[in-house]
Design a protein around this motif. Sequence first.
Motif, PDB file in Angstrom:
ATOM      1  N   THR A 500       0.812  -1.233   0.000  1.00  0.00           N
ATOM      2  CA  THR A 500       0.000   0.000   0.000  1.00  0.00           C
ATOM      3  C   THR A 500       0.837   1.271   0.000  1.00  0.00           C
ATOM      4  O   THR A 500       0.363   2.324   0.431  1.00  0.00           O
ATOM      5  N   GLU A 508      -5.619   3.208   2.577  1.00  0.00           N
ATOM      6  CA  GLU A 508      -4.748   2.253   3.239  1.00  0.00           C
ATOM      7  C   GLU A 508      -5.438   1.623   4.440  1.00  0.00           C
ATOM      8  O   GLU A 508      -5.349   0.409   4.657  1.00  0.00           O
ATOM      9  N   ALA A 512      -6.319  -2.340   4.891  1.00  0.00           N
ATOM     10  CA  ALA A 512      -5.903  -3.108   6.061  1.00  0.00           C
ATOM     11  C   ALA A 512      -7.073  -3.925   6.607  1.00  0.00           C
ATOM     12  O   ALA A 512      -6.927  -5.107   6.930  1.00  0.00           O
ATOM     13  N   ARG A 516      -7.479  -8.148   6.516  1.00  0.00           N
ATOM     14  CA  ARG A 516      -7.748  -8.929   7.730  1.00  0.00           C
ATOM     15  C   ARG A 516      -9.004  -9.778   7.565  1.00  0.00           C
ATOM     16  O   ARG A 516      -9.029 -10.954   7.945  1.00  0.00           O
ATOM     17  N   LEU A 526       2.659  -9.687   6.654  1.00  0.00           N
ATOM     18  CA  LEU A 526       2.727  -8.352   6.072  1.00  0.00           C
ATOM     19  C   LEU A 526       4.116  -7.790   6.344  1.00  0.00           C
ATOM     20  O   LEU A 526       4.444  -7.421   7.477  1.00  0.00           O
ATOM     21  N   SER A 530       4.075   0.182   7.334  1.00  0.00           N
ATOM     22  CA  SER A 530       2.856   0.990   7.356  1.00  0.00           C
ATOM     23  C   SER A 530       2.126   0.836   8.689  1.00  0.00           C
ATOM     24  O   SER A 530       1.702  -0.276   9.042  1.00  0.00           O
ATOM     25  N   LEU A 533      -1.413  -0.811   8.305  1.00  0.00           N
ATOM     26  CA  LEU A 533      -1.420  -2.264   8.125  1.00  0.00           C
ATOM     27  C   LEU A 533      -0.983  -2.980   9.394  1.00  0.00           C
ATOM     28  O   LEU A 533      -1.564  -4.012   9.778  1.00  0.00           O
ATOM     29  N   ALA A 536      -3.522  -3.620  12.122  1.00  0.00           N
ATOM     30  CA  ALA A 536      -4.524  -4.661  11.859  1.00  0.00           C
ATOM     31  C   ALA A 536      -3.978  -6.064  12.105  1.00  0.00           C
ATOM     32  O   ALA A 536      -4.731  -7.035  12.024  1.00  0.00           O
ATOM     33  N   THR A 537      -2.702  -6.190  12.431  1.00  0.00           N
ATOM     34  CA  THR A 537      -2.098  -7.512  12.605  1.00  0.00           C
ATOM     35  C   THR A 537      -2.348  -8.058  13.995  1.00  0.00           C
ATOM     36  O   THR A 537      -2.664  -7.321  14.939  1.00  0.00           O
TER      37      THR A 537
END
Length: 570
Positions: A500, A508, A512, A516, A526, A530, A533, A536-537
């Motif tokens: 992204t 972006e 994300a 997910r 990932l 960013s 992103l 969101a992990t």
Amino acid sequence: MDRRWSVHAATRSRRGLLTRTIAGHWRLVAGGAVLAAGHQAGEAAVPVIIGIVIDEAISTGRPAELVWWLTLLAAVIAALSLCFRYSLRMEERAAFEGAHGLRVALAARVLDPAGGAEHGRLAGALTSTATGDAQRAGDVNLALPRAAAAVFGLLVAAVALLRISVPLGLLVLLGSPVLLLLAHLLCRPLERRSHVEQERAAEASGIAADLIAGVRSLKGIGAEATAADRYRRTSRESMAAAVRAAGAQARLDGAMLAVNGVFLAAIALVGGRLAAHGEISVGELVTAVGLAQFLVWPLSLFSWVNGQLAQARASAARIAAVLTAPPAVPLGGATLPRPVRGRLRLRGVTHAGLSAIDLDVAPGELLGVVTTEPAEATALLQCLTRDADPAAGSVQLDGNPLSGLDPDDVRATLLVAAHDAELFADSLLDNVAAAASTPQTLERALAATGMHELADALPDGLDTAVSERGRSLSGGQRQRATLARALAADPPVLVLHDPTTAVDAVTEAALATGIRQTRQGRTTLLVTTSPALLSATDRVVFVHGGTVAAAGSHGDLLRAHPRYRAAVLT
């Protein structure tokens, strides 16, 4: 050595490669040679028949014999014309099919899962090898039948001259091998310079392709002048090599023309002296002079054939170098047990920028990987995609070392979507759908990446044609399309590298969330810096100095780790 990347032993040298190219089309080559020999025999028969007409028909004044010999002459001319037409067809077909076979072999080697063919070679250089070099090597199927026909023509002419006069026949029989040896010696500089010419041309093509692919980046950093100077230098070197090769070809042609002229003059001189002393008739003199003129063609063919063979040998050496390039990774034959759970482990992996790194990814986990150096991310991706095996340590998927698995099976299961992934010259929808396993995964990928909203701004929506490498799209549009394609593939393990970097912050954040949701229950890495992103992990691993420096949630690492904070916020 695995049969999929190893090349037949015959292709391990330029001579073996050319032999294989000829053997693969021997029927066409042999048929072309026979018909071409028939053409040469007919050409040699024409002056013989004319001489007979003079001696047996005109001088005796018998009209019936004159008509008979003229009819025979017309039949010979018709036959030699047909022989020439169909021999050329067979020779050209053998040449083009031989070149096509070499191009297919080169493409298969470049695309082989083991890799290695591209090592140290630019993409444009490989393209040049698969086009120019393949055609030059394939032209050996055009040169050999003509060489055989030229030899046969010389023999026919020599026999005809022997019947007229032994000295004339011996002059042709003894002089022709000397001409062949001389042509072989003279073509050696052409072979050397042809090899250099193709090397320089391939280098210029490779640089041109790279500059065109990166023209936006060059403009962005203001490096157009430097890039142009680099290509100008390479192009001039290529031009100089081409001029030297052309000079060698011209010198070969000129030298052979001069030698051939002297040879033919000697034949005409000997024939004239024999006629002046009454040892041969007027018709035989006409035949001898006619055969001497006929010999211009087979003798000039020797020069042309030697030039073609010299270029073919040089090109065959370059092709053989690609076909026999060692693999980048050894090919294991095992396949992953099904179903694939998606547990990924790195144990003591040392490769390029990585130093004894350990990493565990649980099945179904969405893991972020942050590196402080781009080389570390590149090294990690190379190991995961098996573009290279680590110098030490192992990468395991569900407990199975990747080095022992079939690379095709690994890449179908563990998909690495590179940051610079390319689009193809097709519609936007077809680019994404090409990877989709089912219509449902395609629709989820399109929704997750907002492709429908993106398509609203395009003239034909998702059916909008995309130019080569997606150059007709903006950077953000291209990234969303390549991300959608990766999600549509729906592999058990997906690795996304900076997917992204060219989109705005709002898009972006939406991407994300889409990643997910789409990858729920499937292992995903990932590799990015960013914050959108990484937030969101499930977990983030921070790699610094080639090893894992910290691990935890994105928020925890921001608060507790200054180097991580600097890596993702600057």
